[in-house]
Scaffold this motif. Structure first.
Motif, PDB file in Angstrom:
ATOM      1  N   VAL A  87       0.879  -1.415   0.058  1.00  0.00           N
ATOM      2  CA  VAL A  87       0.229  -0.312  -0.262  1.00  0.00           C
ATOM      3  C   VAL A  87       0.681   1.067   0.276  1.00  0.00           C
ATOM      4  O   VAL A  87       1.543   1.336   0.659  1.00  0.00           O
ATOM      5  CB  VAL A  87      -0.752   0.532   1.123  1.00  0.00           C
ATOM      6  CG1 VAL A  87      -2.055   1.567   0.682  1.00  0.00           C
ATOM      7  CG2 VAL A  87      -1.542  -1.381   1.522  1.00  0.00           C
ATOM      8  N   GLN A  89       1.704   5.784  -0.437  1.00  0.00           N
ATOM      9  CA  GLN A  89       1.651   6.594  -0.334  1.00  0.00           C
ATOM     10  C   GLN A  89       0.066   7.590  -0.748  1.00  0.00           C
ATOM     11  O   GLN A  89      -0.622   7.922  -0.886  1.00  0.00           O
ATOM     12  CB  GLN A  89       2.458   7.452   0.538  1.00  0.00           C
ATOM     13  CG  GLN A  89       2.101   9.304   0.871  1.00  0.00           C
ATOM     14  CD  GLN A  89       3.567  10.042   0.669  1.00  0.00           C
ATOM     15  OE1 GLN A  89       4.529   9.751   0.579  1.00  0.00           O
ATOM     16  NE2 GLN A  89       3.038  11.198   1.184  1.00  0.00           N
ATOM     17  N   GLN A 147      -7.866   5.687  -0.329  1.00  0.00           N
ATOM     18  CA  GLN A 147      -6.321   5.188   0.611  1.00  0.00           C
ATOM     19  C   GLN A 147      -7.634   3.437   0.937  1.00  0.00           C
ATOM     20  O   GLN A 147      -6.468   2.455   0.945  1.00  0.00           O
ATOM     21  CB  GLN A 147      -6.206   6.107   1.316  1.00  0.00           C
ATOM     22  CG  GLN A 147      -4.974   4.935   2.000  1.00  0.00           C
ATOM     23  CD  GLN A 147      -4.294   5.010   1.452  1.00  0.00           C
ATOM     24  OE1 GLN A 147      -3.463   4.026   0.637  1.00  0.00           O
ATOM     25  NE2 GLN A 147      -3.298   5.988   1.429  1.00  0.00           N
ATOM     26  N   LEU A 151      -6.111   0.162   0.083  1.00  0.00           N
ATOM     27  CA  LEU A 151      -5.949  -1.348   1.181  1.00  0.00           C
ATOM     28  C   LEU A 151      -6.388  -2.665   0.818  1.00  0.00           C
ATOM     29  O   LEU A 151      -6.344  -3.692   0.987  1.00  0.00           O
ATOM     30  CB  LEU A 151      -6.144  -1.244   2.793  1.00  0.00           C
ATOM     31  CG  LEU A 151      -6.560  -1.663   3.713  1.00  0.00           C
ATOM     32  CD1 LEU A 151      -4.655  -2.093   3.937  1.00  0.00           C
ATOM     33  CD2 LEU A 151      -6.975  -0.869   4.851  1.00  0.00           C
ATOM     34  N   ALA A 154      -4.687  -4.577  -1.486  1.00  0.00           N
ATOM     35  CA  ALA A 154      -3.919  -5.362  -0.898  1.00  0.00           C
ATOM     36  C   ALA A 154      -4.575  -6.204  -0.516  1.00  0.00           C
ATOM     37  O   ALA A 154      -3.547  -7.377   0.224  1.00  0.00           O
ATOM     38  CB  ALA A 154      -2.778  -4.315   0.183  1.00  0.00           C
ATOM     39  N   LEU A 162       2.358  -7.150   4.318  1.00  0.00           N
ATOM     40  CA  LEU A 162       1.284  -6.210   4.046  1.00  0.00           C
ATOM     41  C   LEU A 162       2.270  -4.703   4.325  1.00  0.00           C
ATOM     42  O   LEU A 162       2.823  -4.607   5.548  1.00  0.00           O
ATOM     43  CB  LEU A 162       0.098  -5.740   4.787  1.00  0.00           C
ATOM     44  CG  LEU A 162      -1.003  -5.921   4.618  1.00  0.00           C
ATOM     45  CD1 LEU A 162      -2.593  -5.087   5.216  1.00  0.00           C
ATOM     46  CD2 LEU A 162      -1.490  -6.826   3.363  1.00  0.00           C
ATOM     47  N   MET A 164       3.463  -1.312   4.147  1.00  0.00           N
ATOM     48  CA  MET A 164       3.052  -0.081   4.542  1.00  0.00           C
ATOM     49  C   MET A 164       3.131   1.333   3.608  1.00  0.00           C
ATOM     50  O   MET A 164       4.008   1.278   4.977  1.00  0.00           O
ATOM     51  CB  MET A 164       1.910  -0.078   4.902  1.00  0.00           C
ATOM     52  CG  MET A 164       0.463  -0.798   4.877  1.00  0.00           C
ATOM     53  SD  MET A 164      -0.836  -0.432   5.944  1.00  0.00           S
ATOM     54  CE  MET A 164      -1.530  -0.106   4.985  1.00  0.00           C
ATOM     55  N   ASP A 165       3.770   2.083   2.760  1.00  0.00           N
ATOM     56  CA  ASP A 165       4.866   3.169   2.239  1.00  0.00           C
ATOM     57  C   ASP A 165       4.455   4.143   2.938  1.00  0.00           C
ATOM     58  O   ASP A 165       3.262   4.867   1.989  1.00  0.00           O
ATOM     59  CB  ASP A 165       5.802   2.685   1.522  1.00  0.00           C
ATOM     60  CG  ASP A 165       6.656   3.693   1.418  1.00  0.00           C
ATOM     61  OD1 ASP A 165       7.230   4.389   2.217  1.00  0.00           O
ATOM     62  OD2 ASP A 165       7.312   3.757  -0.027  1.00  0.00           O
ATOM     63  N   ALA A 167       1.377   5.152   4.445  1.00  0.00           N
ATOM     64  CA  ALA A 167      -0.065   5.083   3.916  1.00  0.00           C
ATOM     65  C   ALA A 167      -0.638   6.002   4.206  1.00  0.00           C
ATOM     66  O   ALA A 167      -1.603   6.427   3.024  1.00  0.00           O
ATOM     67  CB  ALA A 167      -0.012   3.584   3.979  1.00  0.00           C
ATOM     68  N   LEU A 183      -7.259   0.394  10.571  1.00  0.00           N
ATOM     69  CA  LEU A 183      -6.634  -0.887  10.354  1.00  0.00           C
ATOM     70  C   LEU A 183      -5.723  -1.601  11.438  1.00  0.00           C
ATOM     71  O   LEU A 183      -5.897  -2.851  11.020  1.00  0.00           O
ATOM     72  CB  LEU A 183      -5.084   0.051   9.640  1.00  0.00           C
ATOM     73  CG  LEU A 183      -3.583  -1.046   9.749  1.00  0.00           C
ATOM     74  CD1 LEU A 183      -3.787  -1.942   8.528  1.00  0.00           C
ATOM     75  CD2 LEU A 183      -2.042   0.020   9.739  1.00  0.00           C
ATOM     76  N   ILE A 194       2.540  -7.192   8.834  1.00  0.00           N
ATOM     77  CA  ILE A 194       2.774  -5.817   8.688  1.00  0.00           C
ATOM     78  C   ILE A 194       3.633  -4.574   9.292  1.00  0.00           C
ATOM     79  O   ILE A 194       4.233  -4.472  10.036  1.00  0.00           O
ATOM     80  CB  ILE A 194       1.456  -4.413   8.973  1.00  0.00           C
ATOM     81  CG1 ILE A 194      -0.224  -5.201   8.305  1.00  0.00           C
ATOM     82  CG2 ILE A 194       1.054  -3.294   8.395  1.00  0.00           C
ATOM     83  CD1 ILE A 194      -1.183  -4.495   9.728  1.00  0.00           C
ATOM     84  N   PHE A 196       4.903  -1.025   8.376  1.00  0.00           N
ATOM     85  CA  PHE A 196       4.526   0.150   8.491  1.00  0.00           C
ATOM     86  C   PHE A 196       5.465   1.778   8.359  1.00  0.00           C
ATOM     87  O   PHE A 196       6.333   1.413   9.307  1.00  0.00           O
ATOM     88  CB  PHE A 196       3.372   0.181   9.111  1.00  0.00           C
ATOM     89  CG  PHE A 196       2.359   1.965   8.809  1.00  0.00           C
ATOM     90  CD1 PHE A 196       0.919   1.657   8.346  1.00  0.00           C
ATOM     91  CD2 PHE A 196       2.731   2.595   8.541  1.00  0.00           C
ATOM     92  CE1 PHE A 196       0.059   2.622   7.989  1.00  0.00           C
ATOM     93  CE2 PHE A 196       1.721   4.113   7.936  1.00  0.00           C
ATOM     94  CZ  PHE A 196       0.874   3.605   8.085  1.00  0.00           C
TER      95      PHE A 196
END
Length: 412
Positions: A87, A89, A147, A151, A154, A162, A164-165, A167, A183, A194, A196
């Motif tokens: 996921v 940004q 967003q 998600l 994914a 997961l 998540m950059d 996100a 989340l 995750i 994150f």
């Protein structure tokens, strides 16, 4: 780098940027690990190395025993599809596709038939709160809804991990907090692993779990939010956490002062050996527990050790009733209670078993930034690692400790 040159020295001499400097960690299955740091700290590079979107120049990346760095291009492509969901940004939704078509895209490239992938897509869309929006295109949705669609995409692929950059960083503050809560709720339900990436310490704390704080491509410190707040390692970390409200993060279980167990049915003289070697002030208060180890009262040192108490049971000497609070409670929520309890609060576990006493002195020490007693430091217990990353210039392998999701990651 192996000779000890800094990132700046390497850049000046070779023109090459050291992306990650001997970074090594693992993540537990079902854990949220937050990687954070300032811009240029290496957090996004680290995340993208995990699935080889950035190719590591040295080191090892293992997911449930699979060495990711040894996979061929074809094998890596399949491994990514089955193992990782990502996921970004910026939502990266196809503008000409409906939300359902965007969400099912991962299954489409896996070759699943249209009916099956649409069923999975609709389930994921409902899971993130977008039911009824499946036939819309991205421009018809707000930023927060887009967003959520990212998600859902994914989640639809049912990947164990997961990535998540940043996100939620493009979202407005209120929507961002809603997505963080979403989340956390999804994590409790699905138990995904995750990783994150964030630059926001408040976000990292709110998401929970462990934090890896990076600086110049290296790990400056890692641990729980409590550990980092109570014992920051170095000036960089101290500056990172200096504006965080400690009382809203630190739990009572981190702060309690251990005490000897004084059983209510015991004679006073039987308790003397437990309390006398501890020394301390005459007004020290001790908690008395029942046979289930639940706090039932308190007794001060003078009354307990008085010659007249010999032969008397503690339940006849103690003052009945004592304020209690669970170990998982954050300090801020019990400050009013602590203010009205001069002798402290008995801290208990989920089964109401006595763990220790929280005093005003201990609370003030925590609020002033002083470390809790060394004897309170406890090891984190978790499942075995399912994903580990290590490096010479990027990762370095170390012995197994906590790890991440259907795959996972823990730090060393």
């Amino acid at each position: 780098m192996n000779e000890g040159a800094s990132k700046a020295e390497i850049l000046a001499e070779t023109g090459s940027v050291l992306g990650l400097d001997r970074v090594s960690f693992s993540v537990n299955e079902g854990e949220i690990l937050v990687v954070m740091g300032l811009s240029g700290s290496g957090k996004s590079t680290m995340l993208r190395c995990l699935n080889r979107l950035v190719e590591p120049t040295a080191g090892s990346i293992r997911v449930d025993g699979t060495e990711v760095t040894s996979l061929s291009t074809k094998a890596l492509r399949e491994f990514r599809r089955e193992t990782f969901g990502m996921v970004f940004q910026h939502f990266a939704l196809f503008p000409n596709r409906t939300i359902a078509e965007n969400v099912e895209y991962g299954l489409e490239i896996q070759g699943l038939d249209r009916k099956t992938r649409r069923e999975h897509a609709l389930e994921a869309i409902e899971l993130v709160g977008l039911k009824g929006w499946d036939s819309k295109v991205p421009r018809q949705l707000s930023g927060g809804m887009q967003q959520r669609a990212g998600l859902a995409r994914a989640l639809c692929a049912d990947a164990g991990i997961l990535l998540m950059d940043e996100a939620f960083s493009a979202l407005d503050p209120l929507i961002r907090r809603d997505m963080q809560n979403e989340l956390r709720a999804l994590q409790r339900k699905l138990r995904k692993t995750i990783v994150f990436v964030s630059h926001d310490l408040d976000e990292a704390i709110h998401l929970g779990g462990r934090i890896v704080l990076m600086k110049d491509g290296a790990i400056a410190q890692s641990g729980t939010a409590e550990e980092i707040l109570l014992d920051p390692q170095g000036e960089y970390v101290r500056r990172f956490v200096e504006h965080i409200d400690v009382s809203s993060v630190v739990t009572l279980g981190r702060l309690v002062r251990p005490q000897p167990r004084l059983f209510e049915g015991a004679a006073a003289e039987d308790a003397w050996p437990l309390v006398e070697p501890r020394g301390g002030r005459a007004e020290d208060i001790f908690v008395v527990t029942c046979e289930r180890d639940t706090p039932v009262g308190r007794i001060d040192r003078n009354r307990l050790t008085a010659p007249a108490s010999r032969g008397q049971r503690l339940d006849r000497l103690m003052d009945g009733g004592i304020a209690r609070a669970p170990a998982s409670t954050v300090l801020k929520s019990v400050l009013p209670l602590l203010a009205s309890e001069p002798h402290g609060i008995a801290v208990v576990d989920d089964d109401n078993r006595f763990l220790g006493l929280l005093t005003r002195e201990t609370a003030l020490r925590a609020l002033s930034g002083q470390r809790p007693n060394e004897e309170r430091d406890t090891a984190w217990n978790g499942s075995s690692p399912t994903m580990e990353a290590s490096a010479n210039s990027l990762w370095t392998t170390s012995p197994a400790t906590p790890s991440i999701g259907s795959p996972s990651i823990s730090r060393h």
